[in-house]
Scaffold this motif. Sequence first.
Motif, short mmCIF file in Angstrom:
data_model
loop_
_atom_site.label_atom_id
_atom_site.label_comp_id
_atom_site.label_asym_id
_atom_site.label_seq_id
_atom_site.Cartn_x
_atom_site.Cartn_y
_atom_site.Cartn_z
N MET A 118 3.67 -0.61 4.54
CA MET A 118 3.93 -1.04 3.17
C MET A 118 2.81 -1.97 2.71
O MET A 118 2.33 -2.78 3.48
N SER A 119 2.38 -1.84 1.46
CA SER A 119 1.26 -2.68 1.03
C SER A 119 1.77 -4.00 0.46
O SER A 119 2.73 -4.03 -0.30
N ILE A 120 1.14 -5.09 0.88
CA ILE A 120 1.55 -6.41 0.41
C ILE A 120 0.70 -6.84 -0.79
O ILE A 120 1.17 -7.52 -1.69
N ILE A 121 -0.57 -6.38 -0.79
CA ILE A 121 -1.47 -6.71 -1.89
C ILE A 121 -2.15 -5.44 -2.36
O ILE A 121 -2.53 -4.60 -1.55
N GLU A 122 -2.28 -5.33 -3.67
CA GLU A 122 -2.93 -4.15 -4.21
C GLU A 122 -3.90 -4.52 -5.32
O GLU A 122 -3.54 -5.25 -6.24
N PHE A 123 -5.13 -4.06 -5.21
CA PHE A 123 -6.12 -4.21 -6.28
C PHE A 123 -6.07 -2.95 -7.14
O PHE A 123 -6.14 -1.85 -6.60
N LYS A 124 -5.96 -3.16 -8.47
CA LYS A 124 -5.97 -2.00 -9.36
C LYS A 124 -7.12 -2.13 -10.33
O LYS A 124 -7.07 -2.93 -11.26
N ASP A 125 -8.19 -1.40 -10.08
CA ASP A 125 -9.32 -1.31 -11.00
C ASP A 125 -9.86 -2.69 -11.38
O ASP A 125 -10.07 -2.99 -12.55
N VAL A 126 -10.11 -3.52 -10.37
CA VAL A 126 -10.51 -4.90 -10.61
C VAL A 126 -12.03 -5.02 -10.79
O VAL A 126 -12.81 -4.56 -9.96
#
Lengths: 233, 255
Positions: A1-9
Amino acid sequence: MSIIEFKDVSHQDILHHVSGTFREGRITTFVGPSGAGKTTCLKHINGLLSPDTGTILFKGEDIAEMDILELRKKIGMAFQSAPMIQGTVYDNLNLPKAIFDETLDRDRAAELLHHVDLSEALLDHPVKSLSGGERSRVAIARTFVNKPDVLLLDEITASLDYRTVKEIERLIRKLQQSYGVTVIWITHDLDQARRVSDDMWFLKDGELLAYGDASFIDESDDPVVQRFVRGED
Amino acid sequence: MSYIELATALVFVVIPLALTLVLRLGLERDIVIATVRSITQLLIIGYILTFVFESDSPIFMLLMILLMIGAATQNIIKKGDGIPGITWMIVLTLVTIETLTMGLMLGLGIIPFEPEKVIPISGMVIGNSMVLSLLFLNKFKDEVERSDDVIELILSLGGTPKVAIDRSLKNAIRTSMIPTVEAQKTMGLVQLPGMMSGLIIGGADPMEAVLYQLLILFLILTTASISATLVGYLAYPRLFNEKMQYIGLTYRKGE
Ligand SMILES: Nc1ncnc2c1ncn2[C@@H]1O[C@H](COP(=O)(O)OP(=O)(O)OP(=O)(O)O)[C@@H](O)[C@H]1O
Ligand SMILES: [Mg+2]
């Protein structure tokens, strides 16, 4: 499971459209040439920097909407220079409490030193007198005072001898296994990355060129990754 | 002293001029400019003061004080780089100090409400506040540049900007006050303070001169501490943004 996600940063002309995830309870290393934007990327995770466009999710929640000081308390960060305030080792371990007008028990301070394989006799030593390895360990111990969910490490072994480097790697592994913390670790040293990583992020010129299970670094067909692995960047 | 005597006193300008010419120090231009400027500026001030004292009007007194604040500000604009909006912060500091000290001196009856007292003392307060503000700023910038890693460390631990900057701010306030406090300890032992000397030369009773000098010394302690503190607390928030991120000193492009 992902705890941190970068979206198009994206950030200034340093980071460009970075999208990727970090798995909970794993060690992810950041690798890539100097100036790639690794430190800049890391500082986005605890809000020391913010994206110009794009979002960062922490446990599914946009960190821009969160109480930033509360978030930072949950994310421990060890900087490359292992900055210390003037005073003793205890003063420095106490810093995360002192800034909220609380105090750290000496017993707990001693326990933290034990975790990083240092003797509690060091508590009253001035930080100025510490060796480089001891200083790194104190900096790591300090990140645990607030019992973080996530640990951000920026080149914490850069200036240490090989034996100390290996000990610190073992230590981070141990801490990760016993507390289940998620570790995000910048390193210049690809061999170190191979030794400690579950996952890897490969950054170059502000772009996330590859990420995922650490094995990609040696199996990738991408000529850019291959050149980096051969030490040509 | 008369104008004829002043003209004769120019011999003390001729001596360094001759020296710089003989030794080729290249300072003759600066010495001439400095002499001409000091003569014109001081004579103009002299005439203005005579006028203000004779008119005995509080409006002229106030104008005079504003003029001094304006001149001090001119000085600051050149030197106060690195922190956005620093100029108006120092102006605010100068106005606050002047109001506070004059208010106390007049309110407590320490000095009478006369232009002969109010204007020169204001000049010393404002001048000192300006010097201290600039001194503080230099120390503060040094502190901040030296410990920017600790500032970010404290932010990363969830501390507010105020907590993160606390040590740097207090160190800078302390170190900028030290010269003022130290200077007072040796006061009168080595050389007579300028104002006291001036009063004595002008024919005042030495004890009277000493009392005024002491007043000025005490005033300067207040001025020093309040200037550094006020400028510090006004300026530090500019080193952070609204997201509690450290942005540091910002220099104009090309510096
Ligand atoms: N505050 C800043 N303002 C402008 N540019 C910056 C700033 N901080 C870093 N940079 C630039 O951004 C780029 C990426 O910097 P960053 O420190 O993130 O790289 P890095 O991958 O951590 O490098 P290294 O491995 O050398 O530590 C560099 O070109 C750097 O000069
Ligand atoms: Mg870096």
